[in-house]
Design a protein around this motif. Structure first.
Motif, PDB file in Angstrom:
ATOM      1  N   TYR A  34      12.071  -3.870   4.789  1.00  7.61           N
ATOM      2  CA  TYR A  34      11.557  -4.506   5.992  1.00  7.61           C
ATOM      3  C   TYR A  34      12.098  -3.867   7.273  1.00  7.61           C
ATOM      4  CZ  TYR A  34      10.367  -8.220   2.689  1.00  7.61           C
ATOM      5  OH  TYR A  34       9.878  -8.935   1.628  1.00  7.61           O
ATOM      6  N   GLN A  35      13.078  -3.007   7.153  1.00 10.34           N
ATOM      7  CA  GLN A  35      13.741  -2.446   8.337  1.00 10.34           C
ATOM      8  C   GLN A  35      13.016  -1.173   8.798  1.00 10.34           C
ATOM      9  OE1 GLN A  35      17.903  -2.888   6.389  1.00 10.34           O
ATOM     10  NE2 GLN A  35      18.270  -3.194   8.580  1.00 10.34           N
ATOM     11  N   TRP A  36      11.872  -1.389   9.422  1.00 14.87           N
ATOM     12  CA  TRP A  36      11.037  -0.259   9.819  1.00 14.87           C
ATOM     13  C   TRP A  36      11.713   0.700  10.791  1.00 14.87           C
ATOM     14  CZ3 TRP A  36       9.826   0.750  14.833  1.00 14.87           C
ATOM     15  CH2 TRP A  36       9.963  -0.276  15.760  1.00 14.87           C
ATOM     16  N   PRO A  37      12.668   0.277  11.646  1.00  7.57           N
ATOM     17  CA  PRO A  37      13.304   1.263  12.528  1.00  7.57           C
ATOM     18  C   PRO A  37      14.069   2.336  11.763  1.00  7.57           C
ATOM     19  CG  PRO A  37      13.688  -0.958  13.337  1.00  7.57           C
ATOM     20  CD  PRO A  37      13.134  -1.095  11.963  1.00  7.57           C
ATOM     21  N   LEU A  38      14.508   2.002  10.536  1.00  9.04           N
ATOM     22  CA  LEU A  38      15.299   2.938   9.742  1.00  9.04           C
ATOM     23  C   LEU A  38      14.412   3.828   8.882  1.00  9.04           C
ATOM     24  CD1 LEU A  38      18.125   0.475   8.638  1.00  9.04           C
ATOM     25  CD2 LEU A  38      17.902   1.787  10.765  1.00  9.04           C
ATOM     26  N   LYS A  39      13.328   3.271   8.369  1.00 12.57           N
ATOM     27  CA  LYS A  39      12.331   4.046   7.632  1.00 12.57           C
ATOM     28  C   LYS A  39      11.008   3.317   7.727  1.00 12.57           C
ATOM     29  CE  LYS A  39      11.152   6.059   3.130  1.00 12.57           C
ATOM     30  NZ  LYS A  39      10.840   7.409   3.657  1.00 12.57           N
ATOM     31  N   ASP A  57       9.998   5.811  13.517  1.00 14.93           N
ATOM     32  CA  ASP A  57      11.330   5.310  13.216  1.00 14.93           C
ATOM     33  C   ASP A  57      12.367   6.307  13.715  1.00 14.93           C
ATOM     34  OD1 ASP A  57      11.596   7.396  11.231  1.00 14.93           O
ATOM     35  OD2 ASP A  57      10.471   6.146   9.837  1.00 14.93           O
ATOM     36  N   MET A  58      13.629   6.095  13.368  1.00 13.64           N
ATOM     37  CA  MET A  58      14.718   6.937  13.860  1.00 13.64           C
ATOM     38  C   MET A  58      15.118   8.027  12.870  1.00 13.64           C
ATOM     39  SD  MET A  58      17.172   4.173  15.794  1.00 13.64           S
ATOM     40  CE  MET A  58      17.634   3.314  14.276  1.00 13.64           C
ATOM     41  N   HIS A  59      14.341   8.172  11.777  1.00 14.45           N
ATOM     42  CA  HIS A  59      14.582   9.219  10.776  1.00 14.45           C
ATOM     43  C   HIS A  59      15.984   9.101  10.181  1.00 14.45           C
ATOM     44  CE1 HIS A  59      10.800  11.004  12.071  1.00 14.45           C
ATOM     45  NE2 HIS A  59      11.232  10.903  13.315  1.00 14.45           N
ATOM     46  N   MET A  60      16.312   7.878   9.769  1.00 19.21           N
ATOM     47  CA  MET A  60      17.646   7.633   9.263  1.00 19.21           C
ATOM     48  C   MET A  60      17.874   8.193   7.866  1.00 19.21           C
ATOM     49  SD  MET A  60      19.099   6.321  11.801  1.00 19.21           S
ATOM     50  CE  MET A  60      20.630   6.361  10.899  1.00 19.21           C
ATOM     51  N   GLU A  61      16.821   8.260   7.059  1.00 16.85           N
ATOM     52  CA  GLU A  61      16.990   8.775   5.695  1.00 16.85           C
ATOM     53  C   GLU A  61      17.614  10.166   5.720  1.00 16.85           C
ATOM     54  OE1 GLU A  61      14.315   9.665   1.681  1.00 16.85           O
ATOM     55  OE2 GLU A  61      13.344   8.992   3.538  1.00 16.85           O
ATOM     56  N   GLN A  62      17.067  11.042   6.574  1.00 15.75           N
ATOM     57  CA  GLN A  62      17.609  12.401   6.683  1.00 15.75           C
ATOM     58  C   GLN A  62      18.961  12.394   7.388  1.00 15.75           C
ATOM     59  OE1 GLN A  62      14.625  11.264   7.739  1.00 15.75           O
ATOM     60  NE2 GLN A  62      13.002  12.788   7.469  1.00 15.75           N
ATOM     61  N   ALA A  63      19.111  11.498   8.363  1.00 15.92           N
ATOM     62  CA  ALA A  63      20.380  11.430   9.101  1.00 15.92           C
ATOM     63  C   ALA A  63      21.521  11.047   8.179  1.00 15.92           C
ATOM     64  CB  ALA A  63      20.262  10.422  10.253  1.00 15.92           C
ATOM     65  N   TRP A  64      21.290  10.081   7.295  1.00 11.56           N
ATOM     66  CA  TRP A  64      22.338   9.637   6.374  1.00 11.56           C
ATOM     67  C   TRP A  64      22.722  10.711   5.365  1.00 11.56           C
ATOM     68  CZ3 TRP A  64      19.228   4.547   5.786  1.00 11.56           C
ATOM     69  CH2 TRP A  64      19.611   3.648   6.791  1.00 11.56           C
ATOM     70  N   LEU A 150      22.701  -6.119  -0.997  1.00 10.89           N
ATOM     71  CA  LEU A 150      22.566  -7.425  -0.351  1.00 10.89           C
ATOM     72  C   LEU A 150      21.948  -7.284   1.029  1.00 10.89           C
ATOM     73  CD1 LEU A 150      23.280 -10.504  -0.201  1.00 10.89           C
ATOM     74  CD2 LEU A 150      25.443  -9.787   0.857  1.00 10.89           C
ATOM     75  N   GLY A 151      20.903  -8.043   1.308  1.00 10.77           N
ATOM     76  CA  GLY A 151      20.379  -8.169   2.665  1.00 10.77           C
ATOM     77  C   GLY A 151      19.966  -6.874   3.312  1.00 10.77           C
ATOM     78  N   PHE A 152      20.509  -6.638   4.515  1.00 12.20           N
ATOM     79  CA  PHE A 152      20.100  -5.512   5.335  1.00 12.20           C
ATOM     80  C   PHE A 152      21.099  -4.359   5.274  1.00 12.20           C
ATOM     81  CE2 PHE A 152      18.471  -9.238   7.969  1.00 12.20           C
ATOM     82  CZ  PHE A 152      17.213  -9.184   7.402  1.00 12.20           C
ATOM     83  N   ALA A 153      20.664  -3.226   5.800  1.00 11.29           N
ATOM     84  CA  ALA A 153      21.544  -2.072   5.985  1.00 11.29           C
ATOM     85  C   ALA A 153      21.778  -1.875   7.470  1.00 11.29           C
ATOM     86  CB  ALA A 153      20.911  -0.810   5.393  1.00 11.29           C
ATOM     87  N   GLY A 154      22.988  -1.471   7.848  1.00 10.64           N
ATOM     88  CA  GLY A 154      23.274  -1.137   9.231  1.00 10.64           C
ATOM     89  C   GLY A 154      22.917   0.305   9.524  1.00 10.64           C
ATOM     90  N   VAL A 155      22.730   0.625  10.790  1.00 14.40           N
ATOM     91  CA  VAL A 155      22.477   2.014  11.175  1.00 14.40           C
ATOM     92  C   VAL A 155      23.663   2.881  10.767  1.00 14.40           C
ATOM     93  CG1 VAL A 155      22.083   3.584  13.107  1.00 14.40           C
ATOM     94  CG2 VAL A 155      20.990   1.331  13.090  1.00 14.40           C
ATOM     95  N   ASP A 156      24.876   2.398  11.044  1.00 18.06           N
ATOM     96  CA  ASP A 156      26.099   3.075  10.616  1.00 18.06           C
ATOM     97  C   ASP A 156      26.701   2.283   9.461  1.00 18.06           C
ATOM     98  OD1 ASP A 156      29.073   3.523  10.529  1.00 18.06           O
ATOM     99  OD2 ASP A 156      28.592   4.984  12.085  1.00 18.06           O
ATOM    100  N   ASP A 278      11.110  -3.966  18.666  1.00 18.90           N
ATOM    101  CA  ASP A 278      10.202  -5.076  18.367  1.00 18.90           C
ATOM    102  C   ASP A 278      10.203  -5.386  16.869  1.00 18.90           C
ATOM    103  OD1 ASP A 278       9.022  -6.442  20.418  1.00 18.90           O
ATOM    104  OD2 ASP A 278       7.216  -5.220  20.522  1.00 18.90           O
ATOM    105  N   TYR A 279      10.088  -6.688  16.529  1.00 14.85           N
ATOM    106  CA  TYR A 279       9.995  -7.105  15.127  1.00 14.85           C
ATOM    107  C   TYR A 279      11.164  -6.558  14.309  1.00 14.85           C
ATOM    108  CZ  TYR A 279       5.259  -8.000  16.769  1.00 14.85           C
ATOM    109  OH  TYR A 279       4.176  -8.429  17.499  1.00 14.85           O
ATOM    110  N   ILE A 280      12.373  -6.760  14.801  1.00 16.85           N
ATOM    111  CA  ILE A 280      13.561  -6.222  14.148  1.00 16.85           C
ATOM    112  C   ILE A 280      14.173  -7.284  13.236  1.00 16.85           C
ATOM    113  CG2 ILE A 280      15.793  -5.118  14.488  1.00 16.85           C
ATOM    114  CD1 ILE A 280      13.407  -3.554  15.630  1.00 16.85           C
ATOM    115  N   PRO A 281      14.258  -7.037  11.926  1.00 16.38           N
ATOM    116  CA  PRO A 281      14.945  -7.985  11.041  1.00 16.38           C
ATOM    117  C   PRO A 281      16.431  -8.047  11.390  1.00 16.38           C
ATOM    118  CG  PRO A 281      13.582  -6.440   9.794  1.00 16.38           C
ATOM    119  CD  PRO A 281      13.686  -5.901  11.190  1.00 16.38           C
ATOM    120  N   VAL A 282      16.941  -9.242  11.594  1.00 18.70           N
ATOM    121  CA  VAL A 282      18.343  -9.413  11.977  1.00 18.70           C
ATOM    122  C   VAL A 282      18.946 -10.580  11.205  1.00 18.70           C
ATOM    123  CG1 VAL A 282      18.077  -8.460  14.303  1.00 18.70           C
ATOM    124  CG2 VAL A 282      17.706 -10.908  13.927  1.00 18.70           C
TER     125      VAL A 282
END
Length: 412
Positions: A34-39, A57-64, A150-156, A278-282
């Motif tokens: 559900y965390q579209w900003p990350l992927k 999105d912020m292209h986190m898959e490659q960033a990580w 569990l739940g969500f993932a953080g950016v860092d 917008d529409y950020i799961p928190v």
């Protein structure tokens, strides 16, 4: 805050076959999909949501794949506190190792007694708990425990979250914020996240001096542009050296909020860049249903950028606030938003563009500080979510929302 729709819980998500398989550096957190900003994989986010564009999105898959962070990097979150006991914050909250909990002594000599998990500057005590929800949502975007199923993932995934409660609610500028900034400097934070403020208040000299001192100390200060839909960004984001962040939606256009009639993200020539907002799961402050909330606004976008900044510092802790800002701007995705607003190069609506964490972390050679000469060394000084309501109903809960000049949501 407003919770316009309810998440499918973890168990329900598994039953629907929605829990993703682990690939590369994608975390195994049960609600990561559900965390579209990350992927952002496209598809419907929720009933009434804007179009969800693949790759917005912020292209986190490659960033990580480059770095998931470093536990030595501390992000100070100046906000309404944090429900730090929620399971998704396990291991993520900064602990002041210079203090002995509960002994009633200022062990580290910083002027505060038993400040083990930060400080509540509003009530002047050592429990920065959150009764509003805003600070908890910000902390969850930056640093929910990641890859823990569990739940969500953080950016860092590894940075520590220093919780500094400077107010009871989520509106306006607060007199206690400058005290919190001074504390963050003293306790060696590397990033300060300020997801609140307005466009009209007059900042005190002390407030300006505190921000300047933080930047001088090598702390990256990140602030949101506000959500009034006007050509004027918040007074905090306007300060010299502060990274000013606007918000975008899952369609890459300026964020417009969760409810009809919500004002878009503020803009202006001082805007540095934009990030998903917008529409950020928190995380919700509710202990029995912490995963049922979405939030919107430049508050959320600011948190996304703070997380990316922490990754950049984990990669090279010598980077200065000016270098971090340059990296973010030079690596941002340009021309991804509304073509009537997002024009080539820097513009007042999107700044340098939408943050691209992978490209930012890939700019290693251009941002490392030059090696000093021998003479310099000798002379130097130590310096669908179909948020598919499962029963088919649109569920709305409400907690205190921001005012017209706040950084969050507006009640419908």
């Amino acid at each position: 805050m407003i919770k316009p729709r309810r998440f499918i819980g973890t168990a329900c998500a598994a039953a629907f076959g929605l829990v993703h398989s682990v690939q590369a550096k994608l975390p195994n957190d049960s609600l990561f999909q559900y965390q579209w900003p990350l992927k952002n994989s496209g598809g419907q986010l929720c009933t009434g949501c804007t179009v969800n564009k693949v790759g917005a999105d912020m292209h986190m898959e490659q960033a990580w794949d480059i770095t998931t962070g470093d536990s030595s990097i501390i992000i100070a979150i100046l906000d309404t506190g944090c429900k730090w006991k929620l399971p998704d914050f396990a291991g993520r909250i900064w602990i002041n190792k210079g203090e002995i909990q509960g002994n009633g002594i200022d062990d580290d000599g910083n002027g505060l007694v038993d400040d083990v998990r930060g400080w509540d500057f509003h009530d002047n005590d050592n429990d920065p708990d959150d009764i509003d929800g805003h600070g908890t949502s910000i902390a969850s975007v930056i640093g929910s425990a990641s890859n823990d199923r569990l739940g969500f993932a953080g950016v860092d995934w590894k940075c520590k979250l220093m919780i500094l409660r400077d107010g009871r609610d989520s509106s306006g500028l607060l007199d206690n914020t400058s005290k919190a900034i001074r504390y963050a400097i003293k306790m060696k934070a590397r990033v300060i996240n300020i997801s609140r403020g307005d466009t009209a208040a007059a900042l005190t000299t002390e407030y300006k001096d505190a921000v300047a001192a933080a930047i001088q100390a090598g702390i990256v200060v990140v602030a949101g542009s506000a959500n009034n839909g006007i050509e004027k960004i918040s007074v905090i984001a306007q300060l010299p050296g502060v990274i000013a962040v606007g918000a975008t939606g899952p369609d890459d256009r300026r964020a417009k909020g969760l409810n009809p009639g919500s004002a878009p993200s503020n803009y202006g020539d001082r805007l540095d860049l934009v990030a998903p907002g917008d529409y950020i799961p928190v995380l919700d402050i509710s202990s029995n249903q912490p995963y049922d909330q979405m939030a919107s606004g430049t508050s959320m976008a600011t948190a996304q950028v703070s997380g990316v900044v922490a990754l950049l510092l984990a990669q090279d802790p010598r980077r200065t606030p000016a270098q971090i800002r340059d990296i973010l701007c030079s690596s941002a995705d340009d021309l991804v938003g509304d073509p009537l607003e997002d024009t080539p190069g820097r513009d007042k609506y999107y700044g340098c563009g939408r943050v691209n964490a992978f490209r930012a972390l890939s700019q290693i050679s251009s941002i490392r500080p030059p090696r000093p000469s021998l003479s310099q060394k000798l002379n130097s000084q130590i310096v669908a979510l179909n948020l598919f309501t499962v029963d088919g109903r649109r569920v709305i809960k409400s907690v205190p929302a921001f005012g017209i000049q706040g950084f969050g949501l507006t009640k419908p």
